[in-house]
Design an enzyme around this catalytic site. Structure first.
Site, short mmCIF file in Angstrom:
data_model
loop_
_atom_site.label_atom_id
_atom_site.label_comp_id
_atom_site.label_asym_id
_atom_site.label_seq_id
_atom_site.Cartn_x
_atom_site.Cartn_y
_atom_site.Cartn_z
N SER A 37 0.80 -1.23 0.00
CA SER A 37 0.00 0.00 0.00
C SER A 37 0.83 1.27 0.00
O SER A 37 0.31 2.34 -0.29
CB SER A 37 -0.94 0.01 1.22
OG SER A 37 -0.20 -0.11 2.42
N ASP A 345 -3.85 8.00 7.75
CA ASP A 345 -4.99 7.22 8.25
C ASP A 345 -4.59 6.25 9.36
O ASP A 345 -5.33 5.32 9.67
CB ASP A 345 -5.65 6.45 7.10
CG ASP A 345 -4.70 5.49 6.40
OD1 ASP A 345 -3.54 5.37 6.85
OD2 ASP A 345 -5.10 4.87 5.39
N HIS A 348 -0.74 4.66 7.06
CA HIS A 348 -0.09 5.27 5.89
C HIS A 348 0.21 6.74 6.18
O HIS A 348 -0.40 7.34 7.07
CB HIS A 348 -0.99 5.13 4.66
CG HIS A 348 -1.45 3.74 4.40
ND1 HIS A 348 -2.74 3.32 4.66
CD2 HIS A 348 -0.79 2.67 3.92
CE1 HIS A 348 -2.85 2.04 4.35
NE2 HIS A 348 -1.68 1.62 3.91
#
EC number: 3.1.1.-
Length: 374
Positions: A37, A345, A348
């Site tokens: 991610s 978040d 991240h």
């Protein structure tokens, strides 16, 4: 009043500069990226591995793209800044070709990274008694297979491929962080995570080696970020024992020690690969040290909001990163100015944080050997 106005003007200028594209300083004609991610630009969202994931909705993407793109941030990622610095378009996600009936042009690069991806497959964890639920099965090996399938459309003969890949950059990671995150967030011990490090590094070395055998000449392999500064992990390991926290930044020392162990093993593995493939330029990207600059001195780098508290999230915890209220879901809140936060978040980072890390890599300060290929 004049002083306040000057501050506002100066702050506005800083924000506007942060939003500008990077000037081309690198000389790559194409970029091929593998990872999770931290560098996924849409594969997870396209894959459908999870129905209606929160990264497919606002406020994700609000800072730069003004819409969600599948990136796990408010805007651009490190890979996006590297593309900008190379004068290339943003690297399209590999799975986009299936959505558009193979009409995507991958000549300037392809992104194989998938959010939630691990270096190792699910059977690896189960054999070790780690009953974890993975968000995706698109492991590093799967991503390598995707590249091999794409390769014939990029070049046909060996001389043609040698010529083509001579001006290509291959990024292998960051990958492996989720191999530790899944067990840690499932309340397994640090020892379980520490024991996985040699296997994660071995997988990264195998795939990096395979890419060189496929023709890759210039490769960058990033290390792990200081995960002890990650809001969601700080929330998970919330501890009243002050000695467990770094006095300089209040990051959780045991988690950062895990990241440093991973990085030390990775650097040793890359050194061995350099001896095996002397013709290849194999760079280590020091995400850890680049990020620690703003965790240690937030205001110096413009992070006047917070570096440990998540900009987007929810719950009553001090890190705004309760797992029961994820960013973009009902009950979550988003900070007014993400550019003043490092954590986006909870797991991240924000575009502003990624830009800072990317700048350090592109300048050559945090790559070994130097990343700048001018």
């Amino acid at each position: 009043m004049r002083i306040n106005m000057l501050f506002i003007v100066a702050f506005s200028f800083l924000v506007s500069v942060r939003s500008l594209p990077m000037k081309p300083t690198l000389k790559y004609d194409s970029i091929f990226n593998f990872g999770d991610s931290l560098s996924d630009t849409g594969n997870f969202l396209i894959s459908g591995d999870v129905d209606s994931p929160n990264i497919g909705r606002p406020p994700y993407g609000q800072t730069f793209f003004n819409r969600s793109t599948g990136r796990c941030s408010d805007g651009r990622l490190i890979i996006d800044f590297i593309a900008e610095a190379s004068g290339l378009p943003y690297i399209p996600p590999y799975l986009q070709s299936a959505r558009t009936n193979n009409s995507v042009d991958f000549k300037k690069g392809a992104n194989f990274a998938v959010a939630g991806a691990t270096a190792n497959e699910i059977s690896f964890f189960l054999k070790r008694g780690l009953s974890v639920t993975l968000l995706t099965n698109k492991t590093l090996d799967i991503q390598l297979d995707w590249f091999k399938k794409l390769k014939p459309s990029l070049c046909k003969t060996k001389p043609e491929c040698e010529q083509y890949f001579r001006k290509s950059l291959f990024l292998v990671g960051e990958i492996g962080g989720n191999d530790y995150n899944y067990p840690l967030l499932a309340f397994r011990s640090f020892k379980h995570a520490m024991d996985l490090v040699p296997f994660v590094i071995n997988k990264i070395m195998n795939v990096t080696s395979a890419l060189i055998e496929e023709g890759a000449v210039t490769l960058m392999v990033p290390g792990n970020l200081p995960i002890g500064c990650s809001a969601v992990l700080l929330e998970r390991f919330n501890d009243n024992s002050g000695w467990l926290y770094d006095s300089r930044n209040q990051c959780y020392k045991p988690l950062n020690n895990l990241a440093k162990l991973h990085n030390d093993k990775l650097k040793k593995g890359l050194a061995a690969l350099r001896e095996k493939y002397p013709h290849a330029k194999i760079m280590y990207a020091d995400y850890y040290s680049s990020a620690m600059q703003f965790f240690n001195s937030p205001s110096k780098y413009g992070f006047t909001g917070s570096v440990l508290k998540a900009c987007c999230g929810g719950g009553d915890g001090r890190y705004n990163a309760k797992p029961s209220v994820r960013c973009g879901e009902k009950g979550s809140t988003t900070c007014e100015n993400p550019s003043t936060y490092a954590n986006w978040d909870g797991i991240h980072l924000t575009e502003a944080a990624y830009r800072h890390i990317a700048t350090g890599l592109i300048s050559g300060r945090f790559t070994m050997p130097s990343y700048n290929n001018n």
